[in-house]
Design an enzyme around this catalytic site. Structure first.
Site, PDB file in Angstrom:
ATOM      1  N   LYS A  75       0.636  -1.209   0.092  1.00 20.33           N
ATOM      2  CA  LYS A  75       0.002   0.021  -0.032  1.00 20.33           C
ATOM      3  C   LYS A  75       0.952   1.435  -0.035  1.00 20.33           C
ATOM      4  O   LYS A  75       1.445   1.563   1.109  1.00 20.33           O
ATOM      5  CB  LYS A  75      -0.993   0.236   1.268  1.00 20.33           C
ATOM      6  CG  LYS A  75      -1.921   1.244   0.939  1.00 20.33           C
ATOM      7  CD  LYS A  75      -2.179   1.692   2.390  1.00 20.33           C
ATOM      8  CE  LYS A  75      -1.467   3.066   3.143  1.00 20.33           C
ATOM      9  NZ  LYS A  75      -1.631   3.923   2.426  1.00 20.33           N
ATOM     10  N   GLY A 135      -5.221   3.081  -1.133  1.00 18.39           N
ATOM     11  CA  GLY A 135      -6.065   3.306  -0.184  1.00 18.39           C
ATOM     12  C   GLY A 135      -5.467   4.065   1.109  1.00 18.39           C
ATOM     13  O   GLY A 135      -4.373   4.365   1.118  1.00 18.39           O
ATOM     14  N   GLY A 172      -4.418   4.727   4.890  1.00 19.11           N
ATOM     15  CA  GLY A 172      -3.656   3.887   6.115  1.00 19.11           C
ATOM     16  C   GLY A 172      -4.597   3.063   7.074  1.00 19.11           C
ATOM     17  O   GLY A 172      -4.406   2.016   7.542  1.00 19.11           O
ATOM     18  N   VAL A 213      -6.851   0.350   4.369  1.00 21.97           N
ATOM     19  CA  VAL A 213      -6.208  -0.607   3.622  1.00 21.97           C
ATOM     20  C   VAL A 213      -5.009  -1.008   4.400  1.00 21.97           C
ATOM     21  O   VAL A 213      -4.331  -2.043   4.514  1.00 21.97           O
ATOM     22  CB  VAL A 213      -5.871  -0.110   2.252  1.00 21.97           C
ATOM     23  CG1 VAL A 213      -4.867  -1.147   1.389  1.00 21.97           C
ATOM     24  CG2 VAL A 213      -7.134   0.014   1.354  1.00 21.97           C
ATOM     25  N   GLY A 214      -4.125   0.087   4.878  1.00 23.41           N
ATOM     26  CA  GLY A 214      -2.945  -0.141   5.795  1.00 23.41           C
ATOM     27  C   GLY A 214      -3.146  -1.213   6.769  1.00 23.41           C
ATOM     28  O   GLY A 214      -2.590  -2.180   7.116  1.00 23.41           O
ATOM     29  N   GLU A 248      10.710   1.497   9.797  1.00 22.48           N
ATOM     30  CA  GLU A 248      11.595   2.577   9.534  1.00 22.48           C
ATOM     31  C   GLU A 248      10.874   3.906   9.843  1.00 22.48           C
ATOM     32  O   GLU A 248      10.113   4.350   9.051  1.00 22.48           O
ATOM     33  CB  GLU A 248      12.031   2.662   8.047  1.00 22.48           C
ATOM     34  CG  GLU A 248      12.692   1.575   7.514  1.00 22.48           C
ATOM     35  CD  GLU A 248      14.193   1.337   8.066  1.00 22.48           C
ATOM     36  OE1 GLU A 248      14.889   2.398   8.519  1.00 22.48           O
ATOM     37  OE2 GLU A 248      14.809   0.338   8.092  1.00 22.48           O
ATOM     38  N   CYS A 258      13.749  11.998   6.302  1.00 25.42           N
ATOM     39  CA  CYS A 258      13.922  11.245   7.723  1.00 25.42           C
ATOM     40  C   CYS A 258      15.318  11.172   8.264  1.00 25.42           C
ATOM     41  O   CYS A 258      15.450  11.466   9.583  1.00 25.42           O
ATOM     42  CB  CYS A 258      13.336   9.984   7.522  1.00 25.42           C
ATOM     43  SG  CYS A 258      14.131   8.531   6.548  1.00 25.42           S
ATOM     44  N   GLU A 292      10.223  15.749  15.480  1.00 24.54           N
ATOM     45  CA  GLU A 292      10.568  15.596  14.050  1.00 24.54           C
ATOM     46  C   GLU A 292       9.595  16.611  13.233  1.00 24.54           C
ATOM     47  O   GLU A 292       8.359  16.519  13.466  1.00 24.54           O
ATOM     48  CB  GLU A 292      10.256  14.456  13.507  1.00 24.54           C
ATOM     49  CG  GLU A 292      10.793  14.210  11.964  1.00 24.54           C
ATOM     50  CD  GLU A 292      10.409  12.918  11.581  1.00 24.54           C
ATOM     51  OE1 GLU A 292       9.417  12.297  11.465  1.00 24.54           O
ATOM     52  OE2 GLU A 292      11.584  12.322  10.791  1.00 24.54           O
TER      53      GLU A 292
HETATM   54  P1  NAP Z   1       2.621   8.132   8.317  1.00 26.89           P
HETATM   55  O1  NAP Z   1       1.508   9.034   8.292  1.00 26.89           O
HETATM   56  O2  NAP Z   1       3.171   7.477   9.354  1.00 26.89           O
HETATM   57  O3  NAP Z   1       2.241   7.390   6.782  1.00 26.89           O
HETATM   58  C1  NAP Z   1       3.054   6.201   6.480  1.00 26.89           C
HETATM   59  C2  NAP Z   1       2.105   5.115   5.697  1.00 26.89           C
HETATM   60  O4  NAP Z   1       1.506   4.438   6.775  1.00 26.89           O
HETATM   61  C3  NAP Z   1       1.156   5.846   4.639  1.00 26.89           C
HETATM   62  O5  NAP Z   1       1.058   4.939   3.686  1.00 26.89           O
HETATM   63  C4  NAP Z   1      -0.103   5.919   5.757  1.00 26.89           C
HETATM   64  O6  NAP Z   1      -1.312   5.810   4.870  1.00 26.89           O
HETATM   65  C5  NAP Z   1      -0.056   4.396   6.398  1.00 26.89           C
HETATM   66  N1  NAP Z   1      -0.554   4.435   7.676  1.00 26.89           N
HETATM   67  C6  NAP Z   1      -0.910   5.395   8.614  1.00 26.89           C
HETATM   68  N2  NAP Z   1      -1.629   4.863   9.713  1.00 26.89           N
HETATM   69  C7  NAP Z   1      -1.653   3.616   9.372  1.00 26.89           C
HETATM   70  C8  NAP Z   1      -2.171   2.355  10.339  1.00 26.89           C
HETATM   71  N3  NAP Z   1      -2.763   2.804  11.594  1.00 26.89           N
HETATM   72  N4  NAP Z   1      -2.026   1.209   9.786  1.00 26.89           N
HETATM   73  C9  NAP Z   1      -1.373   1.110   8.559  1.00 26.89           C
HETATM   74  N5  NAP Z   1      -1.020   2.124   7.894  1.00 26.89           N
HETATM   75  C10 NAP Z   1      -1.057   3.363   8.345  1.00 26.89           C
HETATM   76  O7  NAP Z   1       3.986   8.958   7.501  1.00 26.89           O
HETATM   77  P2  NAP Z   1       3.993  10.020   6.525  1.00 26.89           P
HETATM   78  O8  NAP Z   1       3.414  11.119   7.072  1.00 26.89           O
HETATM   79  O9  NAP Z   1       3.591   9.352   5.284  1.00 26.89           O
HETATM   80  O10 NAP Z   1       5.620  10.132   6.377  1.00 26.89           O
HETATM   81  C11 NAP Z   1       6.529  10.804   6.988  1.00 26.89           C
HETATM   82  C12 NAP Z   1       7.217   9.956   8.094  1.00 26.89           C
HETATM   83  O11 NAP Z   1       7.768   8.949   7.724  1.00 26.89           O
HETATM   84  C13 NAP Z   1       8.107  11.041   9.055  1.00 26.89           C
HETATM   85  O12 NAP Z   1       8.049  10.817  10.291  1.00 26.89           O
HETATM   86  C14 NAP Z   1       9.400  10.155   8.589  1.00 26.89           C
HETATM   87  O13 NAP Z   1      10.660  10.384   9.237  1.00 26.89           O
HETATM   88  C15 NAP Z   1       9.070   8.808   8.241  1.00 26.89           C
HETATM   89  N6  NAP Z   1      10.223   8.235   7.257  1.00 26.89           N
HETATM   90  C16 NAP Z   1      11.095   7.381   7.738  1.00 26.89           C
HETATM   91  C17 NAP Z   1      12.105   6.755   6.911  1.00 26.89           C
HETATM   92  C18 NAP Z   1      13.003   6.008   7.301  1.00 26.89           C
HETATM   93  O14 NAP Z   1      13.428   5.271   6.651  1.00 26.89           O
HETATM   94  N7  NAP Z   1      13.153   5.828   8.727  1.00 26.89           N
HETATM   95  C19 NAP Z   1      11.893   7.180   5.517  1.00 26.89           C
HETATM   96  C20 NAP Z   1      11.054   7.993   5.242  1.00 26.89           C
HETATM   97  C21 NAP Z   1      10.160   8.521   5.825  1.00 26.89           C
HETATM   98  P3  NAP Z   1      -1.910   7.258   4.179  1.00 26.89           P
HETATM   99  O15 NAP Z   1      -1.379   7.322   2.918  1.00 26.89           O
HETATM  100  O16 NAP Z   1      -3.472   6.890   4.385  1.00 26.89           O
HETATM  101  O17 NAP Z   1      -1.289   8.289   5.145  1.00 26.89           O
END
Ligand code: NAP
Ligand code: MG
Length: 471
Positions: free
Chosen positions: A170, A201, A203, A206-207, A245, A279, A378
């Site tokens: 996803k 979809g 998170g 679908v997540g 990650e 990140c 962050e």
């Molecule tokens: P996010 O809100 O955590 O979303 C990441 C993904 O998870 C999206 O596809 C999201 O769906 C999905 N998701 C959210 N809640 C979920 C749940 N309860 N169950 C399953 N899936 C779920 O993060 P973001 O805002 O997209 O990205 C920014 C964050 O990612 C930052 O904190 C950044 O540091 C971190 N990051 C880490 C790395 C690393 O390698 N360590 C690399 C890049 C980014 P939606 O599409 O609906 O939001």
């Protein structure tokens, strides 16, 4: 830009069981540039059935056969590089040149590199009278974020497939297009059905359905700490392996004998890459108190070289942020920094010359106290915190005083001194004296930056489970 009406699973484009679509919005124009389906748990269930069925045969292919599939997949992505870069420039706001190189060419190359990694992997080892065999763990549920959308997909999908696992993916709602292009490429080369499955979809729907699904053996997630916590808890219920990650708040330690101009320029560029939506960004710059004001002046001068503007303009280094929500979060943090008493020395608001698009001026806070929220949390935007320190030991203590531990940097007058400090940092990566990114080096977090590693040959191990056979 191309819209997609179907999910991709079981070797074909499949109608969504939901009726809604997700609008993909350009960060620079705020207009809808494409749509993808908003899937449901029923779509996930069908994709899982396909992934489970495919695992039996895919896991039994020879290493050489799987390596060749990866090489074909990389080759099929090559003609899609310009389209994928354009999509990401719209979705994330990344300047097109940087998007082409870093957001697309690099991950496409990484697909092919995984062919080499699996060919060279040692999959059996004799230990006493046992033969220890690495076997693919099974069906991998992959959930990815929007900031480096294709890179984060490839970091999971390529080693998973190389190891003999199958995948249900996803991608992020905000940046799904390049993942669809990967599915198109897989379809074009005739990748066996069910090996790579894509359901788009939210998170929440679908997540969560992926993470909770009984057919998933391992969840590989990249995203925020908050979502990672929830995912680890849901996966824990099913005793599934998780790789997480998560975020970062990385420190760049400049020591008093460092070549200051060079170090500061590198630090500012690192913090601001992809407009701070990285990140691993070095968002805290730790500097000797006596050199603080000189560092501030050098930082402001370096920042002035990073032109903010339209991601499709060749002069642009920094584009807009990915969404209105992201812009507002960042502006909220800038406000908090000012209220907490940090000294704003550059940027700090929305640029008046760019009325449309989710732009935030690249911003520098000086004289930051590491206990302030802007230094602990962050921000995920173009905000650099300059933090003065008194002694080398003090610098190490401040660098490690963070819930995160993803990345970092050290610059010193000698390699020995830089290494001495690097070894004391509780973080997954450290670049010393300008050390460059290495495509072979494992990437991932200490502490709340996550569990597990991606990138390079060692990342393959995440997708194996060990079997001991006593003879
Ligand atoms: P996010 O809100 O955590 O979303 C990441 C993904 O998870 C999206 O596809 C999201 O769906 C999905 N998701 C959210 N809640 C979920 C749940 N309860 N169950 C399953 N899936 C779920 O993060 P973001 O805002 O997209 O990205 C920014 C964050 O990612 C930052 O904190 C950044 O540091 C971190 N990051 C880490 C790395 C690393 O390698 N360590 C690399 C890049 C980014 P939606 O599409 O609906 O939001
Ligand atoms: Mg989010």
């Amino acid at each position: 830009m191309t819209s997609y009406e179907h999910h991709y699973y079981d070797g074909g484009w499949q109608a969504s069981s939901g009726t809604e679509s997700i609008a993909v919005i350009s960060s620079a124009t705020e207009e809808v540039v494409a749509r993808v389906p908003r899937g449901t748990a029923a779509d996930v269930d069908r994709a899982m059935t396909a992934a489970r069925a495919a695992f039996a045969s895919w896991s039994r292919l020879t290493v050489e056969e799987r390596a060749q599939w990866l090489e074909k997949l990389a080759a099929a992505m090559k003609p899609r590089v310009p389209q994928a870069a354009e999509a990401i420039a719209h979705e994330v706001g990344t300047a097109l040149g940087y998007a082409t190189k870093v957001q697309v060419e690099f991950p496409v190359m990484m697909i092919g590199m995984n062919a080499k990694f699996i060919r060279e992997a040692r999959l059996e080892e004799a230990l006493g009278h046992s033969l220890v065999v690495k076997e693919p763990i099974g069906v991998i549920g992959c959930v990815t974020p929007w900031n480096y959308p294709l890179h984060q997909v490839v970091c999971k999908v390529a080693p998973a497939l190389a190891a003999g696992c199958t995948v249900v993916l996803k991608p992020a709602e905000m940046a799904p297009i390049s993942a669809f292009m990967l599915a198109e490429a897989a379809h074009e080369i005739g990748l066996p059905k069910g090996v790579l499955n894509l359901v788009s979809g939210s998170g929440r729907v679908v997540g969560e359905a992926i993470v909770a699904h009984p057919e998933v053996d391992m969840v590989s997630f990249t995203g925020s700490l908050q979502a990672g916590r929830r995912i680890a808890a849901v996966a824990g219920e099913g005793i599934k392996k998780v790789c997480l990650e998560l975020g970062g708040k990385s420190a760049f330690v400049i020591l008093d004998d460092a070549p200051l101009a060079k170090a500061v320029a590198a630090g500012v560029n690192n913090c601001m890459q992809n407009s701070g939506q990285t990140c691993s960004a070095w968002t805290r710059m730790l500097v000797p108190r006596a050199q603080h004001d000189e560092v501030v002046a050098l930082s402001i001068a370096q920042l002035a070289k990073l032109t903010l503007g339209d991601p499709f303009d060749a002069a642009t280094r920094l584009g807009p942020l990915a969404s209105a929500g992201q812009r507002d979060t960042v502006l909220g943090y800038i406000d908090q920094g000012k209220k907490a008493g940090a000294t704003l020395v550059a940027g700090g608001g929305r640029p008046s010359h760019l009325p449309k698009g989710f732009y935030v001026e690249p911003t520098i806070f000086a004289k930051v106290d590491n206990r302030m929220a802007v230094a602990q949390e962050e921000i995920f935007g173009p905000v650099l915190c300059i933090i003065p320190y008194d002694t080398e030991a003090d610098a190490v203590r401040i660098a490690n005083d963070s819930p995160y531990g993803l990345s970092g940097g050290v610059w010193a007058g000698t390699p020995e001194r830089a290494m001495h400090v690097a070894r004391q940092l509780r973080t997954g990566q450290v670049d010393v004296n300008g050390g460059r990114f290495n495509t072979l080096a494992p990437f991932g977090g200490y502490k709340k930056s996550g569990i597990g590693r991606e990138i390079g040959p060692l990342a393959l191990d995440e997708f194996f489970v060990l079997k001991s056979i006593q003879r």
